[in-house]
Design a protein around this motif. Structure first.
Motif, mmCIF file in Angstrom:
data_model
loop_
_atom_site.group_PDB
_atom_site.id
_atom_site.type_symbol
_atom_site.label_atom_id
_atom_site.label_comp_id
_atom_site.label_asym_id
_atom_site.label_seq_id
_atom_site.Cartn_x
_atom_site.Cartn_y
_atom_site.Cartn_z
ATOM 1 N N MET A 90 -15.436 54.675 -62.466
ATOM 2 C CA MET A 90 -16.733 55.269 -62.161
ATOM 3 C C MET A 90 -16.559 56.739 -61.806
ATOM 4 O O MET A 90 -15.670 57.103 -61.040
ATOM 5 N N PHE A 92 -18.768 60.026 -60.394
ATOM 6 C CA PHE A 92 -20.002 60.286 -59.666
ATOM 7 C C PHE A 92 -20.477 61.725 -59.859
ATOM 8 O O PHE A 92 -19.689 62.626 -60.127
ATOM 9 N N ASN A 96 -16.831 63.011 -55.390
ATOM 10 C CA ASN A 96 -16.315 62.083 -54.382
ATOM 11 C C ASN A 96 -14.795 61.977 -54.388
ATOM 12 O O ASN A 96 -14.232 60.896 -54.262
ATOM 13 N N LEU A 97 -14.128 63.110 -54.531
ATOM 14 C CA LEU A 97 -12.668 63.092 -54.399
ATOM 15 C C LEU A 97 -12.313 62.882 -52.928
ATOM 16 O O LEU A 97 -13.096 63.225 -52.034
ATOM 17 N N PHE A 98 -11.129 62.322 -52.679
ATOM 18 C CA PHE A 98 -10.691 62.095 -51.309
ATOM 19 C C PHE A 98 -10.214 63.430 -50.726
ATOM 20 O O PHE A 98 -9.189 63.965 -51.137
ATOM 21 N N ALA A 99 -10.957 63.941 -49.740
ATOM 22 C CA ALA A 99 -10.751 65.315 -49.290
ATOM 23 C C ALA A 99 -9.398 65.526 -48.606
ATOM 24 O O ALA A 99 -8.879 66.630 -48.587
ATOM 25 N N HIS A 100 -8.825 64.457 -48.040
ATOM 26 C CA HIS A 100 -7.570 64.608 -47.288
ATOM 27 C C HIS A 100 -6.356 64.376 -48.161
ATOM 28 O O HIS A 100 -5.228 64.399 -47.684
ATOM 29 N N LEU A 109 -3.585 57.015 -55.896
ATOM 30 C CA LEU A 109 -3.934 56.035 -54.858
ATOM 31 C C LEU A 109 -4.245 54.651 -55.444
ATOM 32 O O LEU A 109 -3.672 53.643 -55.023
ATOM 33 N N LYS A 113 -1.910 51.389 -54.824
ATOM 34 C CA LYS A 113 -2.415 50.393 -53.866
ATOM 35 C C LYS A 113 -3.013 49.169 -54.546
ATOM 36 O O LYS A 113 -2.966 48.077 -54.003
ATOM 37 N N VAL A 114 -3.623 49.365 -55.707
ATOM 38 C CA VAL A 114 -4.333 48.250 -56.334
ATOM 39 C C VAL A 114 -3.507 47.633 -57.464
ATOM 40 O O VAL A 114 -3.379 46.428 -57.566
ATOM 41 N N TYR A 142 -5.573 70.749 -52.782
ATOM 42 C CA TYR A 142 -6.568 69.828 -52.240
ATOM 43 C C TYR A 142 -7.896 70.038 -52.966
ATOM 44 O O TYR A 142 -8.168 71.145 -53.455
ATOM 45 N N GLN A 145 -10.008 73.169 -52.828
ATOM 46 C CA GLN A 145 -9.499 74.412 -53.408
ATOM 47 C C GLN A 145 -9.842 74.535 -54.899
ATOM 48 O O GLN A 145 -9.481 75.512 -55.539
ATOM 49 N N ARG A 158 -8.695 60.337 -62.215
ATOM 50 C CA ARG A 158 -8.506 59.295 -61.200
ATOM 51 C C ARG A 158 -9.013 57.944 -61.725
ATOM 52 O O ARG A 158 -8.363 56.919 -61.545
ATOM 53 N N ALA A 159 -10.159 57.977 -62.390
ATOM 54 C CA ALA A 159 -10.703 56.725 -62.935
ATOM 55 C C ALA A 159 -9.834 56.221 -64.089
ATOM 56 O O ALA A 159 -9.535 55.031 -64.188
#
Ligand SMILES: Nc1ncnc2c1ncn2[C@@H]1O[C@H](COP(=O)(O)OP(=O)(O)OP(=O)(O)O)[C@@H](O)[C@H]1O
Ligand SMILES: [Mg+2]
Lengths: 251, 216
Positions: A90, A92, A96-100, A109, A113-114, A142, A145, A158-159
């Motif tokens: 998905m 968006f 909605n990237l993971f800011a940290h 990730l 993890k999955v 990050y 930037q 990422r998807a």
């Protein structure tokens, strides 16, 4: 399973109904999407496009009807649903990237993890994907930037890193400055050429003409019209579609 | 300051007992608070209801009432432990509600879209919380959590007043009431004891705050 042996549509909605309170946001929605098909969903604001898209990976639960992905009925919230979501990419409107996390970590990730890939393997694949969407040299930065267009391309990578069966795009270019829209659309067009199954909500009619196999027009929670892009844009049948097209094509 | 110097060994014992109350309570209320916060944001409605019930109950009940319930109510239910145990338990229950609310506020400060993105990658509720939401929540959580914890350190004196003999507060009590020392010097000593705990803790919190603020 390959598309050659698949007997059923990759994504299938039948008799889907959803209400937000009194508001009927999805009404009698039937939609079957075959493997490799690119479906562009258009329609006025509030017509239920996002809700439709989000229902396919059950970010929004529906109240009636059935949704199947690759033949499997969407499970209730839990492990089985998480497994199914891993197969549905998905993208968006707001990235909605993971800011940290760095760009690279954003992409690895899920696989780590999955899918339980090793970090080395996930890194290697992530760098390939980042190269493919043209942001390979930003891997260690990050999200904050990066420009909007770069962030959205990272979100696509990422998807893709999950090797999804189908990709959902909810207005992926609406939050972008005009000069960045094409860099994202180009990536999406090349995905479509490579045979990715895609559901794309967009106002970019050029993309729809270029990449879509089918255009689905929604209004008031219903699918009002569904046709190949050429037919839809030149000979829309419903008044609402005609009206909508005249509004968006005049600018 | 002779009452302090004359009874330095009592003060040291009292200090150590207070420190034990604080350390046990700290660990307990952080763990419990995290669990309650997870309940509060859980997708499972009964868990959410439980979390809300917990926070509402313990945040709106005076600490002394919670302590009475633990120290005198639980024994009536057949649970027999030391006053130290009940005192620490009461302080943990009470503080967990405030910890949970601080953590929940931090969780809510992380844009919901990131949690959606994590879920759409196939991460379950706990992985989403652990890998995406909590690390970012931490930044917002540290300052309010610090205030909650320092309040808890000071509330450990209430636990002492409740009959956990031998903590700093009780030491002051004994010296003034049983041994007839004057209140002022004795309790200046007690206050110094608490400051020896709270001031370094405050400094440590500032260091942590600066650390997590830099980490993206
Ligand atoms: N969580 C929600 N609670 C209540 N109503 C909602 C919620 N989400 C969406 N709606 C309403 O449902 C209707 C359909 O929303 P949806 O976001 O699917 O439309 P859309 O076609 O994507 O519109 P847009 O082009 O503006 O993105 C709208 O009227 C919207 O206000
Ligand atoms: Mg929308």
């Amino acid at each position: 399973m390959t598309s050659a042996t698949r007997q059923h549509p990759l994504v299938e909605l039948s008799g889907v109904q959803k209400w937000f309170g009194d508001l009927h946001v999805l009404a009698d929605v039937d939609l079957a999407i075959d493997a490799g098909e690119v479906v562009v969903v258009i329609g006025p604001s509030g017509s239920g496009k996002s809700t439709l898209c989000r229902a396919i990976n059950r970010l929004e639960p529906i109240q009636q009807g059935e949704i199947r992905v690759d033949g499997e009925l969407l499970p209730e919230e839990g492990k089985a649903l998480a497994r199914l979501r891993a197969d549905v990419g998905m993208v968006f409107q707001n990235f909605n990237l993971f800011a940290h996390k760095t760009v690279l970590q954003n992409v690895t990730l899920g696989p780590v993890k999955v899918r339980h890939r090793s970090k080395g393997e996930a890194d290697k694949r992530a760098r390939e994907l980042l190269d493919r969407v043209g942001v390979g040299n930003q891997a260690d930065k990050y999200p904050a930037q990066l420009s909007g267009g770069q962030q959205q391309r990272v979100a696509i990578a990422r998807a893709l890193a999950m090797d999804p069966k189908v990709m959902l795009f909810d207005e992926p270019t609406s939050a972008l400055d005009p000069e960045m829209i094409n860099e994202v659309l180009d990536v999406m067009t090349s995905l479509a050429r490579d045979g990715m199954t895609m559901v794309v909500i967009t106002h970019e009619m050029g993309f729809a003409r270029r990449a879509a196999n089918r255009v689905v027009f929604m209004d008031g929670g219903r699918i009002v019209e569904s046709a190949d892009p050429e037919t839809f844009f030149t000979r829309p049948t419903s008044d609402r579609a005609k009206d909508f097209l005249s509004k968006i094509l005049t600018h | 300051m002779s009452p302090v110097l004359d009874n330095l060994d009592l003060y040291v014992d009292g200090f150590l007992t207070s420190l034990r109350i604080i350390v046990y309570s700290l660990i307990g209320c952080l763990l419990l608070g995290l669990i309650i916060a997870a309940c509060r944001v859980s997708p499972v409605p009964p868990l959410r209801a439980f979390g809300t019930f917990w926070v509402t109950t313990f945040r709106n009940t005076p600490l002394t009432v919670v302590l009475v319930f633990c120290a005198f109510g639980l024994p009536e239910l057949g649970i027999n432990r030391s006053f130290f145990f009940f005192g620490v338990l009461g302080l943990i229950l009470y503080t967990s509600a405030f910890v949970a609310e601080a953590i929940r506020a931090g969780i809510n400060s992380v844009p919901a879209g990131q949690a959606e993105a994590a879920r759409s990658l196939g991460l379950g509720f706990s992985l989403t919380l652990r890998d995406v939401v909590l690390p970012q929540a931490l930044r917002t959580v540290v300052p309010p959590l610090g205030s909650v914890l320092i309040a808890m350190f000071k509330n450990s004196a209430v636990v002492g007043a409740f009959g956990v003999g031998g903590d700093l507060w009780s030491t002051g009590q004994i010296l003034t009431s049983a041994r007839g020392y004057e209140t002022l010097p004795v309790f200046i000593g007690v206050a110094i004891g608490y400051l020896l705990i709270t001031l370094p803790a405050g400094a440590l919190l500032q260091v942590i705050e600066r650390k997590v603020a830099i980490a993206r």
